[in-house]
Design a protein around this motif. Structure first.
Motif, PDB file in Angstrom:
ATOM      1  N   GLU A  96      52.543  34.354  63.518  1.00 20.43           N
ATOM      2  CA  GLU A  96      52.368  32.947  63.124  1.00 20.43           C
ATOM      3  C   GLU A  96      51.435  32.232  64.099  1.00 20.43           C
ATOM      4  OE1 GLU A  96      53.182  31.801  60.362  1.00 20.43           O
ATOM      5  OE2 GLU A  96      55.169  32.410  59.720  1.00 20.43           O
TER       6      GLU A  96
ATOM      7  N   GLU B 198      55.529  30.391  52.308  1.00 23.37           N
ATOM      8  CA  GLU B 198      54.551  31.489  52.275  1.00 23.37           C
ATOM      9  C   GLU B 198      54.271  31.899  50.829  1.00 23.37           C
ATOM     10  OE1 GLU B 198      53.413  31.510  55.055  1.00 23.37           O
ATOM     11  OE2 GLU B 198      54.665  32.254  56.673  1.00 23.37           O
TER      12      GLU B 198
ATOM     13  N   GLN C 146      56.581  26.333  60.782  1.00 18.02           N
ATOM     14  CA  GLN C 146      57.213  27.657  60.712  1.00 18.02           C
ATOM     15  C   GLN C 146      57.469  28.209  62.106  1.00 18.02           C
ATOM     16  OE1 GLN C 146      54.439  29.790  58.255  1.00 18.02           O
ATOM     17  NE2 GLN C 146      55.093  28.754  56.385  1.00 18.02           N
TER      18      GLN C 146
END
Ligand code: FE2
Ligand code: FE2
Length: 166
Positions: free
Chosen positions: A22, A143, A55
């Motif tokens: 990420e 996502e 996230q």
């Protein structure tokens, strides 16, 4: 003899992999936004950059829940996927195919992420760590939504008139 590893170890290791992924993606998305030719593509990459920030914060909450420091572990898979994205940016710079190439690179990232979060959700359920599931699920939903949006963008960028099919 090495200590026998369990699913618990996997569950503890995998957030490090996706945390690294990420963070790398967070750095790559603004570059992809700058490279994108369509306004929609640019806006989409920037929006997902902001989502990715959230996230990362959710993963930090997961680390807290499992009582581990938030730390990434080099993920060669995402490095490879992002390197291919960079290659496309260079090789297709200024061409009509650039956005389609960027979208394909971004979809590979989304699929990698979705695979990781899907697995983590399954393991969290299996290990009775249900408290982590809503955090992981919230990210997986983002996502998957991003992936669908990229598919729509790809359809538009394939259309020479740039019109969206109804
Ligand atoms: Fe992500
Ligand atoms: Fe993503």
């Amino acid at each position: 003899m090495a200590t026998e590893k369990t699913i618990n170890d996997l569950f503890l290791d995998t957030p490090k992999d996706i945390y690294f992924a990420e963070k790398q993606t967070l750095k790559a998305l603004p570059k992809m936004a700058r490279a994108a030719q369509s306004e929609e593509g640019r806006a989409g990459f920037l929006k997902h950059r902001d989502e990715t920030q959230g996230q990362i914060e959710r993963l930090e909450q997961v680390f807290e829940l499992i009582g581990k420091p938030a730390r990434g572990k080099t993920c060669e898979a995402i490095q490879g996927i992002l390197a291919e994205g960079e290659e496309i940016m260079e090789e297709y710079k200024g061409s009509v195919a650039l956005d389609a190439g960027l979208i394909s690179a971004a979809q590979a990232v989304e699929h990698y992420e979705s695979a990781r979060y899907g697995t983590l959700i399954a393991w969290a359920n299996q290990l009775g760590l249900k408290v982590a599931v809503p955090l992981l699920q919230a990210t997986l939903t983002e996502e998957d939504a991003t992936d669908k949006k990229l598919t729509r963008l790809a359809e538009v960028s394939d259309n020479p008139k740039g019109k969206r099919a109804a």
